[in-house]
Enzyme design. Structure first.
Site, PDB file in Angstrom:
ATOM      1  N   SER A 122       0.966  -1.245  -0.148  1.00  0.00           N
ATOM      2  CA  SER A 122      -0.157   0.115  -0.089  1.00  0.00           C
ATOM      3  C   SER A 122       1.046   1.233   0.085  1.00  0.00           C
ATOM      4  CB  SER A 122      -0.902  -0.115   1.108  1.00  0.00           C
ATOM      5  OG  SER A 122      -1.693   1.143   1.175  1.00  0.00           O
ATOM      6  N   HIS A 156     -12.597  -5.007   0.017  1.00  0.00           N
ATOM      7  CA  HIS A 156     -12.339  -4.368  -1.225  1.00  0.00           C
ATOM      8  C   HIS A 156     -13.206  -4.588  -1.984  1.00  0.00           C
ATOM      9  CE1 HIS A 156      -8.320  -4.734   0.557  1.00  0.00           C
ATOM     10  NE2 HIS A 156      -8.023  -3.449  -0.342  1.00  0.00           N
ATOM     11  N   LYS A 160     -11.428  -7.106  -7.241  1.00  0.00           N
ATOM     12  CA  LYS A 160     -10.288  -7.456  -6.737  1.00  0.00           C
ATOM     13  C   LYS A 160      -9.754  -8.937  -6.974  1.00  0.00           C
ATOM     14  CE  LYS A 160      -6.676  -6.966  -3.000  1.00  0.00           C
ATOM     15  NZ  LYS A 160      -5.666  -6.650  -3.700  1.00  0.00           N
TER      16      LYS A 160
HETATM   17  N1  LIG Z   1       0.370  -0.647  -3.337  1.00  0.00           N
HETATM   18  C1  LIG Z   1      -0.761  -0.100  -3.544  1.00  0.00           C
HETATM   19  O1  LIG Z   1      -0.826   1.228  -2.900  1.00  0.00           O
HETATM   20  C2  LIG Z   1      -1.853  -0.515  -4.162  1.00  0.00           C
HETATM   21  C3  LIG Z   1      -1.668  -1.529  -4.990  1.00  0.00           C
HETATM   22  N2  LIG Z   1      -2.710  -2.023  -5.789  1.00  0.00           N
HETATM   23  C4  LIG Z   1      -2.356  -3.368  -6.576  1.00  0.00           C
HETATM   24  O2  LIG Z   1      -2.181  -2.937  -7.866  1.00  0.00           O
HETATM   25  C5  LIG Z   1      -2.554  -4.047  -8.639  1.00  0.00           C
HETATM   26  C6  LIG Z   1      -3.470  -3.574  -9.961  1.00  0.00           C
HETATM   27  O3  LIG Z   1      -4.755  -2.972  -9.213  1.00  0.00           O
HETATM   28  P1  LIG Z   1      -5.973  -2.326  -9.855  1.00  0.00           P
HETATM   29  O4  LIG Z   1      -5.244  -1.214 -10.791  1.00  0.00           O
HETATM   30  O5  LIG Z   1      -7.025  -2.227  -9.394  1.00  0.00           O
HETATM   31  O6  LIG Z   1      -6.078  -3.664 -11.047  1.00  0.00           O
HETATM   32  P2  LIG Z   1      -6.624  -3.546 -12.760  1.00  0.00           P
HETATM   33  O7  LIG Z   1      -6.794  -5.034 -13.073  1.00  0.00           O
HETATM   34  O8  LIG Z   1      -7.369  -2.531 -12.881  1.00  0.00           O
HETATM   35  O9  LIG Z   1      -5.187  -3.034 -13.587  1.00  0.00           O
HETATM   36  C7  LIG Z   1      -3.988  -4.004 -13.940  1.00  0.00           C
HETATM   37  C8  LIG Z   1      -3.598  -3.286 -15.296  1.00  0.00           C
HETATM   38  O10 LIG Z   1      -2.639  -4.212 -15.718  1.00  0.00           O
HETATM   39  C9  LIG Z   1      -2.622  -4.398 -17.012  1.00  0.00           C
HETATM   40  N3  LIG Z   1      -1.634  -5.530 -17.217  1.00  0.00           N
HETATM   41  C10 LIG Z   1      -1.624  -6.889 -17.045  1.00  0.00           C
HETATM   42  N4  LIG Z   1      -0.596  -7.286 -17.779  1.00  0.00           N
HETATM   43  C11 LIG Z   1       0.034  -6.659 -18.062  1.00  0.00           C
HETATM   44  C12 LIG Z   1       1.562  -6.493 -18.560  1.00  0.00           C
HETATM   45  N5  LIG Z   1       2.083  -7.533 -18.835  1.00  0.00           N
HETATM   46  N6  LIG Z   1       2.043  -5.485 -18.660  1.00  0.00           N
HETATM   47  C13 LIG Z   1       1.510  -4.232 -18.603  1.00  0.00           C
HETATM   48  N7  LIG Z   1       0.255  -4.199 -17.961  1.00  0.00           N
HETATM   49  C14 LIG Z   1      -0.556  -5.449 -17.775  1.00  0.00           C
HETATM   50  C15 LIG Z   1      -4.000  -4.891 -17.267  1.00  0.00           C
HETATM   51  O11 LIG Z   1      -4.376  -4.811 -18.500  1.00  0.00           O
HETATM   52  C16 LIG Z   1      -4.605  -3.816 -16.329  1.00  0.00           C
HETATM   53  O12 LIG Z   1      -4.897  -2.618 -17.150  1.00  0.00           O
HETATM   54  C17 LIG Z   1      -3.119  -5.106  -7.987  1.00  0.00           C
HETATM   55  O13 LIG Z   1      -2.426  -6.093  -7.477  1.00  0.00           O
HETATM   56  C18 LIG Z   1      -3.502  -4.435  -6.558  1.00  0.00           C
HETATM   57  O14 LIG Z   1      -3.531  -5.224  -5.353  1.00  0.00           O
HETATM   58  C19 LIG Z   1      -3.812  -1.513  -5.835  1.00  0.00           C
HETATM   59  C20 LIG Z   1      -4.186  -0.320  -5.329  1.00  0.00           C
HETATM   60  C21 LIG Z   1      -3.202   0.213  -4.292  1.00  0.00           C
HETATM   61  O1  LIG Z   2      -6.548  -4.236  -5.138  1.00  0.00           O
HETATM   62  C1  LIG Z   2      -6.695  -2.961  -4.477  1.00  0.00           C
HETATM   63  O2  LIG Z   2      -7.691  -2.169  -4.817  1.00  0.00           O
HETATM   64  C2  LIG Z   2      -5.861  -2.972  -3.337  1.00  0.00           C
HETATM   65  N1  LIG Z   2      -4.725  -3.637  -3.358  1.00  0.00           N
HETATM   66  C3  LIG Z   2      -3.761  -3.329  -2.365  1.00  0.00           C
HETATM   67  C4  LIG Z   2      -3.521  -4.556  -1.415  1.00  0.00           C
HETATM   68  O3  LIG Z   2      -3.823  -5.638  -2.233  1.00  0.00           O
HETATM   69  O4  LIG Z   2      -3.221  -4.310  -0.329  1.00  0.00           O
HETATM   70  C5  LIG Z   2      -3.877  -2.250  -1.703  1.00  0.00           C
HETATM   71  C6  LIG Z   2      -5.174  -1.394  -1.401  1.00  0.00           C
HETATM   72  O5  LIG Z   2      -5.858  -2.114  -0.222  1.00  0.00           O
HETATM   73  C7  LIG Z   2      -6.095  -1.598  -2.637  1.00  0.00           C
END
Ligand SMILES: NC(=O)C1=CN([C@@H]2O[C@H](COP(=O)(O)OP(=O)(O)OC[C@H]3O[C@@H](n4cnc5c(N)ncnc54)[C@H](O)[C@@H]3O)[C@@H](O)[C@H]2O)C=CC1
Ligand SMILES: O=C(O)C1=N[C@H](C(=O)O)C[C@H](O)C1
Length: 264
Positions: A122, A156, A160
């Site tokens: 996060s 979430h 997710k």
């Molecule tokens: N560390 C943080 O603060 C946060 C982490 N996350 C994590 O981020 C990830 C993405 O979350 P979202 O955006 O909601 O998912 P999402 O599914 O909306 O977006 C993922 C994107 O990655 C793309 N993708 C897939 N394979 C790919 C590749 N080889 N190269 C480039 N792009 C590729 C998909 O086409 C999609 O557009 C999840 O693992 C989530 O848990 C989400 C929110 C906050």
């Molecule tokens: O998938 C999400 O949306 C999020 N994923 C991250 C996690 O798996 O901890 C961060 C945040 O909670 C949102």
């Protein structure tokens, strides 16, 4: 000079917010928006996809542009690709993708020998601050008479794909390290019997469009403490990731986290 940033997963829920916020930040220059070539919007203008109007940046899987940092919010396979892109480009990596397999995690640790990597489940300021508060609580309660039961509830959006959240797992890891807990279980069913002390249980709720909420429960005999942190939209993560990219650009190789970025 603005920090040149590439985004991996640029058409995703998080990628779109990175484009929307990044294009407004004069200390940044978005130079590449990478996407999976099979994405239905592949080749389109990333600004239009993000709803902020044409930027002249397109959803691509290759660029000749150089960049100082790449931010990955994708899927495990995309994260693997982002690590390779960062190492090849000698750019900093901001790794935000969760649900990674051990092989992906090992690759990220290996990359940190040659590039700066900020890696966090996060990027939210309040989540990382709550992690610090939980460590204080765990240290204070580890030997409390009657014991302290720790349960982690995360909520979430219905889309997710991984469970429990990477954030919940990190909360559990930090608390377990402080309390000497070794068992991590996910939900309960049947007749598991009385709950042992040295256990952390995770419960994942998937409903609607919740952008992320975590409640950490410390249950004692006669009293309970709950710490809850919740996002009202995804911009807390996007702004944290952009801040991490600026922090990491030009840093020596190594593994950094959001405490380093936020000065916590
Ligand atoms: N560390 C943080 O603060 C946060 C982490 N996350 C994590 O981020 C990830 C993405 O979350 P979202 O955006 O909601 O998912 P999402 O599914 O909306 O977006 C993922 C994107 O990655 C793309 N993708 C897939 N394979 C790919 C590749 N080889 N190269 C480039 N792009 C590729 C998909 O086409 C999609 O557009 C999840 O693992 C989530 O848990 C989400 C929110 C906050
Ligand atoms: O998938 C999400 O949306 C999020 N994923 C991250 C996690 O798996 O901890 C961060 C945040 O909670 C949102």
């Amino acid at each position: 000079m603005p920090t040149k940033v590439a985004i991996n997963g640029a058409a995703g829920r998080m990628g779109q917010r990175l484009v929307a916020l990044g294009c407004q930040d004069k200390s940044l220059e978005l130079v590449a928006c990478f996407e999976y070539s099979g994405h239905p919007k592949f080749g389109q203008d990333a600004g239009n996809v993000a709803g902020v109007g044409e930027l002249g940046l397109y959803l691509v899987d290759h660029t000749d542009e150089s960049y100082d940092a790449i931010i990955d919010f994708s899927v495990p396979e995309g994260a693997h690709a982002a690590v390779e892109r960062a190492v090849t480009a000698k750019a900093a990596l901001v790794m935000a993708t969760t649900g990674l397999k051990e092989e992906h995690k090992a690759k990220i640790r290996e990359a940190a020998n040659v590039i700066p990597v900020v890696w966090a489940p996060s990027m939210s300021t309040t989540v990382n601050l709550t992690m610090k508060l939980c460590e204080i609580a765990a240290e204070a309660l580890k030997d409390v008479p009657g014991g302290a039961d720790v349960e982690i509830l995360e909520r979430h959006h219905r889309f997710k794909e991984d469970s429990p959240s990477g954030t919940a797992l990190r909360f559990g890891e930090l608390i377990a390290n402080k309390m000497g807990i070794t068992r991590h279980i996910h939900g309960r069913e049947g007749r598991p019997g009385a709950r042992p002390h040295d256990e952390i249980a995770y419960h994942a709720i998937r409903t609607g469009d919740n952008p992320g909420e975590h409640t950490i429960i410390f249950g004692l005999l006669g009293e309970t403490m709950e710490l809850t942190v919740r996002a009202s939209n995804r911009d807390c993560y996007a702004s944290g990731a952009l801040q991490a990219a600026k922090f990491a650009a030009g840093k020596p190789p190594g593994l950094y986290n959001m405490n380093d970025v936020l000065g916590l």
